[in-house]
Design a protein around this motif. Structure first.
Motif, short mmCIF file in Angstrom:
data_model
loop_
_atom_site.label_atom_id
_atom_site.label_comp_id
_atom_site.label_asym_id
_atom_site.label_seq_id
_atom_site.Cartn_x
_atom_site.Cartn_y
_atom_site.Cartn_z
N SER A 181 39.80 40.13 28.84
CA SER A 181 40.51 40.17 27.60
C SER A 181 40.98 38.29 27.24
N PRO A 182 41.06 38.06 28.18
CA PRO A 182 41.95 36.69 28.87
C PRO A 182 40.80 35.82 27.86
N ALA A 183 39.70 35.68 28.08
CA ALA A 183 38.86 35.43 27.50
C ALA A 183 37.61 35.82 26.35
N PHE B 268 38.98 34.63 20.19
CA PHE B 268 39.67 35.28 18.60
C PHE B 268 40.85 34.83 18.17
N GLY B 269 41.54 34.60 19.22
CA GLY B 269 43.18 34.37 19.26
C GLY B 269 43.71 35.44 18.65
N GLY C 41 28.99 34.64 28.39
CA GLY C 41 31.18 34.54 28.65
C GLY C 41 30.48 35.84 28.71
N TRP C 42 31.97 36.12 27.28
CA TRP C 42 32.84 37.49 27.74
C TRP C 42 31.65 38.85 27.40
N GLY D 26 49.24 35.03 40.74
CA GLY D 26 48.53 34.08 40.06
C GLY D 26 46.83 33.56 40.93
N TRP D 27 46.54 34.34 41.57
CA TRP D 27 44.71 34.80 41.54
C TRP D 27 42.97 34.99 40.43
N THR D 28 42.32 34.29 40.60
CA THR D 28 41.01 34.55 40.02
C THR D 28 41.37 35.63 38.86
N ALA D 29 40.57 36.30 38.11
CA ALA D 29 39.84 37.81 37.80
C ALA D 29 38.57 37.84 39.27
N MET D 30 37.92 37.11 39.55
CA MET D 30 36.67 36.77 40.64
C MET D 30 37.67 37.46 41.73
#
Length: 498
Positions: free
Chosen positions: A58-60, A65-66, A191-192, A327-331
């Motif tokens: 979702s963040p990507a 798309f904004g 990407g996504w 604050g972890w990344t998605a990975m």
């Protein structure tokens, strides 16, 4: 297995009595039944990945798309809504026109609209494609349980369901892991979009295998036509309940959301009354009323609501804590869930192959208690380490939670369908899947709302503690309801005397 087989001519060289198992009945549905199970599991994996993998992407998507947060939420909610609203109707259509046909239509449509999601040029196209994708999933998913009951003999159906449960659990947990990898890897610059493109080869393989292997005559005897009035009543009731659950938090829970959820209750009652009236008059109801006189089935629905709410709410809360709190990344967040996946695999293997057939319902209760202990262990870890917690600090709690989840989910569906007749199997499959979706939506909505409320007022650590406490409470309620289940899933069929 039909006793007519004993009347066929003996082979030229007759085997010694007891030296070899009796051959399967002729037909591809029996010769290839484990391939059929694999095809059904592929469909389940696609659906479960689609409900979990998108949250990581979702963040990507938002970056491309904004738009506002409501658009972002509807990327997930559009799929959930149409899926939940049409599930039981999809199951009934399988009864009427054939489960093989509806599985093929659903899988092909799901694959096509996965491709359209991947090539979307704006959020409106993506949300619309997701809604139609969910509608086709509602045609695809309910057919699996009925087909499994048809192609597997009684002595093997328990093993088939034992494979069904852990795949669902693993897919739910591995969704964020795979999503984090695909978005971060940016394969071929997609990407996504790769989180949708991955469905295309899986879906096409499912269509080919189902076309070749699924039994063709899979209609339910006595099913005459679709109950359109019941479909409208049930869809409206589910929509009144699910829509405010998925949208209420984003809107700040205005009064209409509570009125909508309250209004669903009498509408469900009207639906139940109409189904009984239709069956009494000789019609073909959308949901067989006799299902709700089956203690095993109704108890399983209660267990399913609380268990899937606990599981989905726990996964949602952990993901929020890892990414927003620490604050972890998605990975990083996704890979941290691997011990839970391994625990599910071990628990499901033990339950399905060894413990379930021997101890039955007791395994479910042990699984719920073990999972509760794991959740409390996670709570203790967060209470001790706070926001500075590491993946290593969570390994034990996640592994124990996964172990309990695997012990429970492997025999769950076999027990839930223990006393369901062939005439009821389509309705039962749709209701079970709808309860799974409903429980997941309730868990995410209720625990997600509480998490954000506690996080804003008392901090992320306290919010995580609240989430873990509610999860443990839901599991204990599920364990109590589980005493209404039969002690064993289904007895072994008596040997046929020759």
């Amino acid at each position: 297995m039909s006793t007519n087989q004993t009347e066929t001519a003996a082979p030229a060289t007759a085997p010694i009595a007891g030296s070899a198992p009796e051959p399967d009945p002729p037909g591809p549905s029996y010769r290839w039944r484990w391939w059929i199970l694999g095809t059904i599991l592929v469909a389940e994996v696609m659906d479960l990945l689609d409900t979990t993998i998108v949250s990581i992407a979702s963040p990507a998507i938002h970056e491309d798309f904004g738009g506002g947060t409501s658009q972002l939420q509807w990327i997930g909610a559009a799929y959930t809504l149409t899926f939940a609203v049409l599930l039981i109707t999809g199951a009934r259509l399988g009864d009427l026109v054939g489960r093989r046909r509806m599985f093929l239509i659903g899988t092909f449509g799901f694959t096509l609209f996965s491709a359209l999601c991947a090539v979307s040029v704006d959020s409106g196209m993506l949300i619309g494609s997701r809604a139609v994708q969910g509608a086709f999933a509602a045609l695809m998913i309910p057919q699996g349980l009925g087909i499994m009951r048809e192609v597997f003999p009684p002595k093997e159906v328990g093993g088939a369901f034992a494979a069904f449960g852990p795949v669902m659990g693993l897919s739910s947990v591995l969704g964020p892991v795979l999503g984090g990898f695909l978005v971060t890897a940016d394969i071929l610059g997609t990407g996504w979009r790769m989180v949708f493109l991955i469905n295309i080869p899986l879906g096409l393989a499912g269509v080919v295998l189902a076309w070749k292997l699924f039994p063709k005559n899979t209609r339910t005897p006595g099913a005459t036509r679709l109950d359109l009035v019941g479909m409208v009543l049930l869809s409206a009731a589910v929509l009144l309940l699910i829509y405010p659950l998925v949208q209420g938090r984003d809107l700040g829970w205005p009064i209409w959301t509570y009125l909508s959820m309250a209004g669903s209750v009498p509408l469900f009652g009207v639906f139940g009354w109409y189904q009984r009236r239709l069956r009494t008059s000789g019609g073909s109801p959308l949901v067989e009323p006799s299902l709700f006189r089956n203690r095993a089935f109704t108890s399983a629905l209660g267990v399913g609501i609380f268990f899937f709410a606990a599981m989905s709410g726990l996964m949602f809360g952990l993901t929020l804590m890892m990414q927003l709190g620490s604050g972890w990344t998605a990975m990083h967040a996704g890979s941290t869930m691997i011990p839970m996946s391994l625990g599910i695999a071990v628990g499901a293997g033990l339950s399905g192959a060894v413990l379930g057939p021997k101890y039955g319902r007791k395994v479910l209760h042990v699984g719920m208690l073990v999972m509760t202990a794991g959740v409390l262990g996670l709570w203790a870890s967060y209470s001790h380490w706070g926001l500075h917690i590491t993946s290593w600090d969570l390994i034990a709690g996640l592994a124990v939670t996964g172990l309990g989840m695997g012990l429970l989910i492997a025999p769950f569906f076999d027990i839930a369908l223990a006393g369901v007749t062939d005439q009821e199997s389509g309705s039962a499959a749709g209701v079970l899947n709808a309860v799974q979706q409903l429980g997941g939506s309730i868990g995410i909505a209720a625990l997600g709302t509480g998490f954000f409320s506690w996080a804003s007022s008392r901090g992320f650590v306290q919010a995580t503690g609240w989430t873990m406490g509610c999860t443990a409470a839901a599991l204990l309620v599920a364990a109590a309801v589980g005493f209404g289940l039969p002690r064993m899933a289904r007895p072994e069929p008596a040997p046929v005397e020759e």
